[in-house]
Write a protein that holds these residues in place. Structure first.
Motif, PDB file in Angstrom:
ATOM      1  N   CYS A   1      43.078  31.659  28.903  1.00  0.00           N
ATOM      2  CA  CYS A   1      43.584  32.946  29.375  1.00  0.00           C
ATOM      3  C   CYS A   1      45.079  32.821  29.628  1.00  0.00           C
ATOM      4  CB  CYS A   1      42.855  33.401  30.639  1.00  0.00           C
ATOM      5  SG  CYS A   1      42.921  32.220  31.994  1.00  0.00           S
ATOM      6  N   SER A   2      45.776  33.972  29.586  1.00  0.00           N
ATOM      7  CA  SER A   2      47.225  33.967  29.761  1.00  0.00           C
ATOM      8  C   SER A   2      47.594  33.898  31.237  1.00  0.00           C
ATOM      9  CB  SER A   2      47.829  35.226  29.134  1.00  0.00           C
ATOM     10  OG  SER A   2      47.406  36.377  29.857  1.00  0.00           O
ATOM     11  N   ALA A   3      48.862  33.587  31.496  1.00  0.00           N
ATOM     12  CA  ALA A   3      49.347  33.546  32.872  1.00  0.00           C
ATOM     13  C   ALA A   3      49.228  34.921  33.520  1.00  0.00           C
ATOM     14  CB  ALA A   3      50.807  33.067  32.893  1.00  0.00           C
ATOM     15  N   SER A   4      49.512  35.996  32.748  1.00  0.00           N
ATOM     16  CA  SER A   4      49.427  37.348  33.318  1.00  0.00           C
ATOM     17  C   SER A   4      47.993  37.705  33.707  1.00  0.00           C
ATOM     18  CB  SER A   4      49.974  38.368  32.319  1.00  0.00           C
ATOM     19  OG  SER A   4      49.221  38.351  31.110  1.00  0.00           O
ATOM     20  N   ASP A   5      46.987  37.202  32.944  1.00  0.00           N
ATOM     21  CA  ASP A   5      45.583  37.443  33.304  1.00  0.00           C
ATOM     22  C   ASP A   5      45.265  36.864  34.680  1.00  0.00           C
ATOM     23  OD1 ASP A   5      45.056  38.776  30.981  1.00  0.00           O
ATOM     24  OD2 ASP A   5      44.216  37.027  29.943  1.00  0.00           O
ATOM     25  N   LEU A   6      45.816  35.697  34.956  1.00  0.00           N
ATOM     26  CA  LEU A   6      45.550  35.042  36.231  1.00  0.00           C
ATOM     27  C   LEU A   6      46.368  35.676  37.355  1.00  0.00           C
ATOM     28  CD1 LEU A   6      45.481  31.423  34.831  1.00  0.00           C
ATOM     29  CD2 LEU A   6      43.568  32.493  36.023  1.00  0.00           C
ATOM     30  N   ILE A   7      47.619  35.985  37.086  1.00  0.00           N
ATOM     31  CA  ILE A   7      48.477  36.574  38.123  1.00  0.00           C
ATOM     32  C   ILE A   7      47.984  37.965  38.509  1.00  0.00           C
ATOM     33  CG2 ILE A   7      50.815  37.443  38.567  1.00  0.00           C
ATOM     34  CD1 ILE A   7      51.840  35.085  36.840  1.00  0.00           C
ATOM     35  N   ASN A   8      47.457  38.726  37.535  1.00  0.00           N
ATOM     36  CA  ASN A   8      46.951  40.078  37.802  1.00  0.00           C
ATOM     37  C   ASN A   8      45.473  40.088  38.196  1.00  0.00           C
ATOM     38  OD1 ASN A   8      49.448  41.294  37.172  1.00  0.00           O
ATOM     39  ND2 ASN A   8      48.980  41.181  34.980  1.00  0.00           N
ATOM     40  N   SER A   9      44.899  38.892  38.417  1.00  0.00           N
ATOM     41  CA  SER A   9      43.507  38.736  38.881  1.00  0.00           C
ATOM     42  C   SER A   9      42.483  39.293  37.901  1.00  0.00           C
ATOM     43  CB  SER A   9      43.320  39.404  40.257  1.00  0.00           C
ATOM     44  OG  SER A   9      44.130  38.780  41.217  1.00  0.00           O
ATOM     45  N   ILE A  10      42.858  39.409  36.621  1.00  0.00           N
ATOM     46  CA  ILE A  10      41.866  39.742  35.596  1.00  0.00           C
ATOM     47  C   ILE A  10      40.894  38.577  35.457  1.00  0.00           C
ATOM     48  CG2 ILE A  10      41.545  40.258  33.148  1.00  0.00           C
ATOM     49  CD1 ILE A  10      44.335  41.552  33.211  1.00  0.00           C
ATOM     50  N   VAL A  11      41.426  37.379  35.597  1.00  0.00           N
ATOM     51  CA  VAL A  11      40.621  36.152  35.655  1.00  0.00           C
ATOM     52  C   VAL A  11      40.999  35.427  36.938  1.00  0.00           C
ATOM     53  CG1 VAL A  11      40.073  33.956  34.555  1.00  0.00           C
ATOM     54  CG2 VAL A  11      40.557  35.966  33.144  1.00  0.00           C
ATOM     55  N   ARG A  12      39.993  34.945  37.679  1.00  0.00           N
ATOM     56  CA  ARG A  12      40.259  34.193  38.910  1.00  0.00           C
ATOM     57  C   ARG A  12      40.067  32.696  38.645  1.00  0.00           C
ATOM     58  NH1 ARG A  12      37.346  35.902  44.125  1.00  0.00           N
ATOM     59  NH2 ARG A  12      35.573  35.030  42.969  1.00  0.00           N
ATOM     60  N   MET A  13      41.008  31.880  39.126  1.00  0.00           N
ATOM     61  CA  MET A  13      40.913  30.435  38.906  1.00  0.00           C
ATOM     62  C   MET A  13      39.627  29.863  39.486  1.00  0.00           C
ATOM     63  SD  MET A  13      44.790  28.908  39.356  1.00  0.00           S
ATOM     64  CE  MET A  13      44.224  27.221  39.139  1.00  0.00           C
TER      65      MET A  13
END
Length: 724
Positions: A210-222
């Protein structure tokens, strides 16, 4: 070379801006320790440190001394082997630094005023990009207002110095580029309910899918990417580190967005406010999947046989060592079988090695299909296999050996030829035949040589001329003496009726009060007595002692039946029935004084002989119990042919009955099937009131276990029975 004197600067308390440099250094270089130090004429002081617990250090013993002397970056793979560094306090003593990399810091026109360094307790080298990141961070420290304040007794600021600010921004841009291209993922998560991502390097796309923006925007959670089996352990490590304000390291699995499983190594630390509150987490993730695969490959090469896929001799030895330790604690016996494919060499020479390999693979498959859940089969040499049988006495071991031979009764197809496989099996027992893995492996092999010459092709180890045989002979002599001189004694474990709570009987359990070894439980000598040919004499002693105790109980008016355990040797003893009747006649007893318990494996070892003896006992008026039901053949069909009154459900199914649905289903089925055959049921190992209530609801007639009573002496039982 001269250095900046800091004699007027004593305040080395932590500042967030300086702590940021040490955190970034640790993350960029993927190390557990980072230090920012200030120098004066005599001391090295810490302006910021991460992963290091120490105060001031003298210049002579400091790591900075080497960096000052060289006035350039010092990068050492193993400081303990460096003549320049091995006398430094943090190398010679805790934390015993190995990897060390330090960059000198110059400020305010002075040549050297401090040092930014990183370290690890394992020897290794930093990568080129990591070294460059450390240089850039040191360059930023030189221009940091907080560092300048530390260098002067008056407030010093560079906020209005435009060229310095521009230079600082440029170095930050370069640093960001370097960190983004490191072989891993750098991150920062804010302290909120979901630990949402503030910053993360773009390399997360390659690692996590997943992209950095997906993680920063909480589309994906670590946190959702962490493997659920590894998440609790990771949370505990991070929580512990945050409480102690120390860095953390962890190895765990992640499940990528595409569903791929990867192994990662994480190193991170908490970011704290001036009030000590956790502001964020910063860290670095490295993909170690290839390393894990290599480790697994090496492990399989070391512990598994490539041809058959079975554990090898080393695996068997380790498993045997663990099983011996467990059996020593639980006082349960265990058995080891050595199986040799006797015609393997002939097949190899006739059909070739390829067909010989196919033969071994087929034998391995058949043996694997014959082992139980707790058992283990291994390929220990070219044509040899071994099998570990926990909680197995001599009779169970012999029964399993016969079953293994039966699995090979069907011919094996090799190149269109149907070939019969000849095997011989040797059996060794713990503790009777040895107390360590090597002794048991050796003695099972010795027994196998004897089996090869026999008709049945199975043999129990019966002693040899090796160095350990003297101890075995001594124990045999001591047990004979114990039987003859009453060193043995009985304890009794009560059984009660479920509904009435009345005592229905007791089970007699033998103990040995050894003059040198102390109190010995049955698990320490019963298997030995069987292999040494002493079990029949031991049974006679137990029978006589039980009848004598019953006579005392009848005299006091508090008698209940006493159950005596029998072995397969007793069923083959032609004098057994006569001995029983002689003992009762001596004390004026009758068959309702004594009951007999036999295990499934004991009966099935020779079903026809067992039926003859049990029919005689039933005709005489004795009650018969099948002990440890469920651990042997686990079939009620053979009970139709036998004069059995009760079955005793093995304690392994009963002890966790209220917490194990599978055990509960098995126990309910056994009770129902037993009742359909007109048999009553006794549950062994009942250790709680809740289990008692469950068994009563299902119609179980009797119970035995620590919830009711531990084994007690005959005198204590009379008092217990009277007050129960």
């Amino acid at each position: 070379m001269t250095t900046r004197s800091l004699r007027g600067v004593r305040d080395t308390s932590s500042e967030p801006e300086l702590d940021e440099f040490t955190r970034l250094a640790a993350i960029a270089c993927q190390v557990p320790m980072a230090m920012l130090t200030l120098l004066d004429d005599d001391q090295e002081r810490f302006a910021s440190k991460l992963g290091v617990e120490c105060g001031e250090i003298s210049r002579q013993e400091s790591l900075s001394a080497v960096v000052v002397a060289s006035n350039e970056l010092v990068h050492i793979e193993d400081a303990s082997t460096s003549e320049l560094l091995n006398r430094c306090a943090l190398v010679a003593g805790p934390p015993h630094i190995k990897l060390f990399a330090g960059v000198p810091i110059s400020a305010a026109g002075y040549q050297v005023s401090g040092m930014l360094s990183v370290a690890d307790i394992v020897p290794r080298n930093l990568g080129t990009s990591q070294v460059e990141a450390l240089r850039l961070l040191a360059h930023q420290v030189e221009r940091s207002p907080a560092y300048q304040v530390r260098l002067s007794s008056r407030h010093y600021s560079v906020a209005t110095d435009a060229p310095v600010i521009e230079d600082l921004r440029e170095s930050q841009r370069i640093l960001q580029t370097l960190i983004s291209n490191l072989p891993g993922v750098a991150y920062r998560c804010r302290n909120d309910r979901t630990w949402s991502v503030e910053l993360i390097s773009e390399s997360c796309l390659q690692l996590m899918g997943c992209s950095a923006s997906d993680l920063i925007n909480s589309i994906v959670r670590m946190v959702d990417l962490v493997h659920p089996d590894d998440l609790p352990s990771l949370k505990r490590k991070i929580s512990k580190a945050l409480r102690a304000k120390t860095p953390y390291q962890s190895t765990y699995r992640i499940r990528t967005v595409t569903g791929q499983i990867k192994w990662v190594w994480e190193q991170g630390c908490g970011v704290f406010s001036k009030d000590g509150e956790v502001v964020a987490l910063e860290g670095f993730l490295t993909d170690i999947s290839e390393q894990k695969r290599a480790e697994e490959h090496i492990r399989r090469m070391a512990y598994f046989d490539e041809l058959t896929g079975l554990p090898n001799r080393l695996s068997m030895r380790d498993a045997l060592s663990a099983a011996i330790a467990k059996s020593s604690d639980s006082h349960d016996p265990l058995a080891l079988l050595h199986i040799e494919v006797d015609n393997f060499r002939e097949i190899n020479e006739t059909l070739g090695y390829r067909e010989g390999d196919r033969l071994l693979q087929e034998v391995a498959d058949r043996f694997s299909g014959a082992v139980g859940e707790q058992q283990m089969v291994a390929h220990i040499s070219e044509s040899s296999f071994s099998m570990l049988l926990p909680r197995a006495d001599a009779s169970r071991a012999m029964l399993t050996a016969r079953r293994l031979l039966s699995t090979l009764s069907k011919p094996i197809d090799l190149s269109g030829l149907l070939l019969n496989t000849d095997c011989s099996i040797g059996v060794a027992l713990f503790p009777g035949h040895g107390s360590d893995p090597d002794a048991l492996l050796r003695r099972a092999n010795v027994a196998r040589y004897s089996a090869k010459r026999g008709i049945e092709k199975i043999a129990m180890f019966a002693g040899s001329l090796d160095s350990d045989n003297a101890q075995r002979l001594r124990l045999m002599t001591e047990l004979r003496r114990a039987i003859d001189s009453d060193e043995l004694f009985l304890v009794f474990q009560p059984k009660v009726h479920m509904r009435s709570g009345a005592v229905s009987g007791v089970e007699a359990l033998v103990r040995w009060r050894h003059p040198e070894r102390g109190l010995m439980s049955p698990g320490q000598f019963i298997a030995f007595a069987e292999s040494a040919g002493l079990i029949t004499g031991l049974t006679h002693w137990v029978l006589n002692a039980a009848v004598r105790e019953s006579y005392v109980w009848h005299g006091s008016g508090r008698a209940v039946p006493i159950a005596v355990n029998l072995s397969s040797h007793d069923l083959r003893d032609p004098t057994f029935i006569d001995r029983v009747m002689e003992s009762l006649e001596t004390w004026g007893g009758s068959p309702d004084w004594i009951q007999f318990e036999l295990t499934e494996s004991c009966i099935m070892e020779d079903l026809s002989a067992a039926q003859i003896v049990l029919d005689q006992l039933r005709e005489t008026g004795f009650k018969i119990f099948i002990d440890d039901f469920g651990t042997g053949y686990s079939s009620l069909s053979y009970l139709r042919r036998l004069p059995v009154d009760y079955i005793k459900i093995d304690q392994s199914f009963v002890m966790d009955l209220d917490a194990n649905e599978e055990s509960a289903a098995i126990v309910r089925s056994i009770i129902e099937l037993a009742h359909n055959l007109g048999l009553e049921v006794v549950a062994e190992g009942v250790e709680s009131r809740s289990i008692m209530e469950m068994l009563e609801r299902w119609g179980c007639e009797e119970a035995q276990g620590y919830c009711i009573s531990k084994p007690v002496s005959g005198r204590d039982f009379q008092s217990w029975s009277f007050n129960h």
